[in-house]
Scaffold this active site. Structure first.
Site, PDB file in Angstrom:
ATOM      1  N   ASP A   1       0.849  -1.197   0.000  1.00 30.31           N
ATOM      2  CA  ASP A   1       0.000   0.000   0.000  1.00 30.31           C
ATOM      3  C   ASP A   1       0.883   1.246   0.000  1.00 30.31           C
ATOM      4  OD1 ASP A   1      -2.135   1.702   0.116  1.00 30.31           O
ATOM      5  OD2 ASP A   1      -2.436   1.486   2.283  1.00 30.31           O
TER       6      ASP A   1
ATOM      7  N   GLU B   1      -2.218   0.347  -8.203  1.00 29.99           N
ATOM      8  CA  GLU B   1      -2.923   1.336  -9.020  1.00 29.99           C
ATOM      9  C   GLU B   1      -4.406   0.959  -9.051  1.00 29.99           C
ATOM     10  OE1 GLU B   1      -1.257   2.176 -12.922  1.00 29.99           O
ATOM     11  OE2 GLU B   1      -2.643   3.843 -13.233  1.00 29.99           O
TER      12      GLU B   1
HETATM   13  O1  9MR Z   1      -3.432  -3.414 -17.060  1.00 27.77           O
HETATM   14  C1  9MR Z   1      -2.242  -3.224 -17.818  1.00 27.77           C
HETATM   15  C2  9MR Z   1      -1.312  -4.380 -17.572  1.00 27.77           C
HETATM   16  O2  9MR Z   1      -1.904  -5.583 -18.017  1.00 27.77           O
HETATM   17  C3  9MR Z   1       0.008  -4.127 -18.280  1.00 27.77           C
HETATM   18  O3  9MR Z   1       0.912  -5.158 -17.937  1.00 27.77           O
HETATM   19  C4  9MR Z   1       0.564  -2.775 -17.846  1.00 27.77           C
HETATM   20  C5  9MR Z   1       1.892  -2.427 -18.509  1.00 27.77           C
HETATM   21  O4  9MR Z   1       1.705  -2.225 -19.856  1.00 27.77           O
HETATM   22  O5  9MR Z   1      -0.379  -1.754 -18.138  1.00 27.77           O
HETATM   23  C6  9MR Z   1      -1.597  -1.908 -17.455  1.00 27.77           C
HETATM   24  O6  9MR Z   1      -2.474  -0.919 -17.839  1.00 27.77           O
HETATM   25  C7  9MR Z   1      -2.168   0.400 -17.442  1.00 27.77           C
HETATM   26  C8  9MR Z   1      -2.253   1.258 -18.687  1.00 27.77           C
HETATM   27  O7  9MR Z   1      -1.220   0.896 -19.555  1.00 27.77           O
HETATM   28  C9  9MR Z   1      -2.210   2.745 -18.357  1.00 27.77           C
HETATM   29  N1  9MR Z   1      -3.184   3.106 -17.363  1.00 27.77           N
HETATM   30  C10 9MR Z   1      -3.052   2.330 -16.129  1.00 27.77           C
HETATM   31  C11 9MR Z   1      -3.215   0.858 -16.430  1.00 27.77           C
HETATM   32  C12 9MR Z   1      -3.195   0.017 -15.147  1.00 27.77           C
HETATM   33  O8  9MR Z   1      -1.947  -0.042 -14.556  1.00 27.77           O
END
Ligand code: 9MR
Length: 582
Positions: free
Chosen positions: A552, A561
């Site tokens: 956290d 996130e």
């Molecule tokens: O959910 C996404 C995850 O599966 C990927 O591994 C990661 C890295 O590319 O990105 C995550 O999505 C993010 C997005 O790219 C930007 N906004 C926040 C998302 C959640 O972390």
């Protein structure tokens, strides 16, 4: 069998030392809840919100003292109302713990309780009640309002989380990857994707799809004037009002030729500042098959969602969906990759099969045009739920859930094939949940693992709509127990709900607003054994087991996130349970 307990026998420190330590504790950690200090055992893991009276009710006890009995204590009268024995101890490898289980399923009296174990103390308080999850359900939807782009959040609706308007998005530059070499456009509104301030068509359409499934399956779950949003009182369900805020933005991302731009974003992620302080130039970036097909699906669903309440809007969505589908047919292989100068979320995907399936299914259902079904039939259907597939592969399930909801439109054998596949996959997931740590179906904890837990639960929830096998309902309830506290870190993963919930989510507004409590109703991504953010200085517990790879802290974009496509299955499962468990 009722008697009073000496409830705080665990503490052998004096009251004065406890108060002194409590004060030091309060000053040393911003926002920690004071009740945590000494009264509640963090080794008793349970759903911190509560249980439906007829639900299975289990707590997991981290076993390091050898206690073998537990009791339930009424939180108000302090009377013992139930006694039971803990299960034998066993090792859980994914959680890295030796545990025992307290099962109090047979106790169904409504009320507010603690679980009590000698030498451990009290658990966090929890409820047993009908509609026990309604506040979290509504909170998970209200969270979308707090994500609104191009809107000021006023005090009357946002309370202490009021904020100034950010990102008007009325002069967005075309990036060359969009197919245009110059010029500005306007594309305001929508929801911020996550802790970052960008907007992505893939990850707008996918959560919209999950949210609209709830509306189609359980209409009227949220009435008008329920959420206290600016549209409350306009005669339309607040749920639909909130969804329309996002749908309107997706409509504005359609190019004149019908194709969809991939995203609206700054070149790089902004700092941890409030929306109105994040003023980098924004761009329309990319254009491609996946964004177009996802948009087809969510816009075709929007047609059915709004047809009875706003026919012109519904027609507009359907027309847009049809045009985007034609564009995708003419441009079937345009994959998206971030251009060199853009480093924000990629949402790239190289396999388009599930997007074709979902888009074609939704268009068929909304138009009843059999030419779409003829295309649909050609797509191979596979029912395998793959951990981590999320926005890259889960669309096939959204298509299947929608199709199964419209038996009358399908040939019998096609319907039977889908039904059999979903039930078999659900049985497989029930089996996994029965055997895996913390009674959930995931054994590989990746980025956004909480959404994997919930996406798996959506398959089982749909199976319950097809076949009222109580095991299905139990499995879904236990997935929610996991999210709300019965897990290896002992947190309710939803901000603002539960005695111990994330205080330091990776969410720019929550980090920058100077308010102790984070924006409520947002789901933390959850344990992520890959720990991609250690390179940015995030510290996980040493040798953390997969289920304990969560911290956290604000910097932990890989575990803490929040994101639209994680909140959406949370809302779906909570809405499902509120409809099916009472
Ligand atoms: O959910 C996404 C995850 O599966 C990927 O591994 C990661 C890295 O590319 O990105 C995550 O999505 C993010 C997005 O790219 C930007 N906004 C926040 C998302 C959640 O972390």
């Amino acid at each position: 069998m009722k008697y009073f307990l000496a409830l705080f026998e665990k503490n052998n420190i004096s009251k004065f030392s406890a108060i002194f330590l409590g004060i030091i504790f309060l000053f040393s950690c911003k926002g920690e809840q004071p009740q945590l200090g000494n009264d509640y055992s963090e080794d008793i893991r349970l759903n911190q919100i509560g249980y439906y009276p007829n639900a299975i009710k289990k707590a997991v006890i981290v076993d390091h003292t050898g206690s073998s009995d537990f009791s339930l204590v009424d939180a108000i009268t302090k009377e013992v109302v139930f006694e039971g024995s803990l299960s034998d101890a066993k090792e859980w490898d994914l959680a890295g713990e030796r545990i025992r289980v307290a099962d109090f399923t047979s106790f169904s009296q409504a009320g507010s309780y603690h679980l009590y174990i000698k030498n451990f103390g009290l658990s966090y308080p929890f409820q047993i009640a009908n509609h026990v999850l309604k506040p979290v359900f509504l909170g998970s939807v209200k969270a979308l309002y707090y994500q609104r782009v191009s809107s000021a959040l006023d005090e009357a609706h946002a309370g202490i989380w009021k904020r100034a308007l950010g990102h008007p998005d009325d002069s967005v530059l075309y990036h060359p990857s969009s197919g245009r070499s110059s010029g500005f456009t306007s594309s305001p509104g929508g929801w911020y994707d996550a802790g970052d301030y960008n907007k992505y068509i893939v990850n707008a359409s996918f959560p919209l799809g999950q949210l609209m499934l709830l509306q189609e399956q359980y209409p009227n779950t949220i009435a008008d004037a329920t959420l206290n949003i600016p549209e409350s009182g306009n005669g339309l369900s607040d749920y639909l009002d909130e969804l329309r805020y996002e749908i309107n933005w997706t409509l504005s991302m359609q190019d004149e030729d019908g194709g969809l731009f991939h995203k609206l974003t700054a070149k790089n992620f902004e700092g941890m500042v409030m929306p109105d302080a994040a003023t980098s130039q924004r761009y329309i970036v990319g254009k491609g098959t996946v964004a177009s097909l996802d948009f087809v699906a969510s816009s075709a669903m929007a047609y059915r969602t709004f047809l009875n309440v706003d026919p012109p809007f519904a027609e507009k969505c359907l027309e847009a969906a049809k045009r985007a589908y034609v564009w995708a047919q003419e441009n079937p292989n345009m994959a998206y990759e971030n251009p060199e100068d853009i480093s924000t979320g990629e949402y790239g995907d190289k396999n388009f099969d599930d997007e074709w399936f979902w888009a074609t299914a939704e268009l068929f259902l909304s138009t009843s045009d059999t030419s779409y079904f003829n295309i649909l039939e050609k797509y191979p259907v596979d029912f395998y739920f793959k951990t981590g597939e999320s926005w890259t592969g889960y669309m096939k399930f959204l298509g299947m859930f929608s199709l199964l909801e419209h038996k009358e439109k399908l040939p019998n054998d096609y319907y039977a094939k889908l039904k059999k596949g979903i039930l078999e996959q659900a049985d497989f997931l029930v089996d996994k949940s029965t055997n895996l740590d913390y009674f959930q179906a995931i054994d590989d904890f990746q980025w956004g693992s909480n959404s994997d837990v919930l996406n798996a639960a959506m398959i089982v929830a749909y199976a319950y709509r097809l076949n009222r096998n109580p095991e299905y309902l139990t499995t879904v309830q236990q997935a929610m127990d996991y999210i709300l506290g019965t897990n290896a870190v002992g947190y309710s993963f939803v901000t603002g709900f539960g005695q111990k919930s994330p205080m330091f989510i990776h969410h720019r507004q929550s980090a920058a607003d100077g308010i102790v409590d984070p924006v409520p109703g947002l789901l933390s991504g959850g344990p992520n054994s890959r720990q991609q953010d250690t390179s940015e200085g995030v510290l996980y517990p040493e040798n953390a087991a997969p289920m304990k790879s969560w911290v956290d802290v604000e910097g932990s974009f890989a575990s803490n996130e929040i994101c639209l496509n994680w909140n959406a299955p949370l809302t779906y499962i909570l809405g499902f349970l509120e409809n099916e468990s009472n």
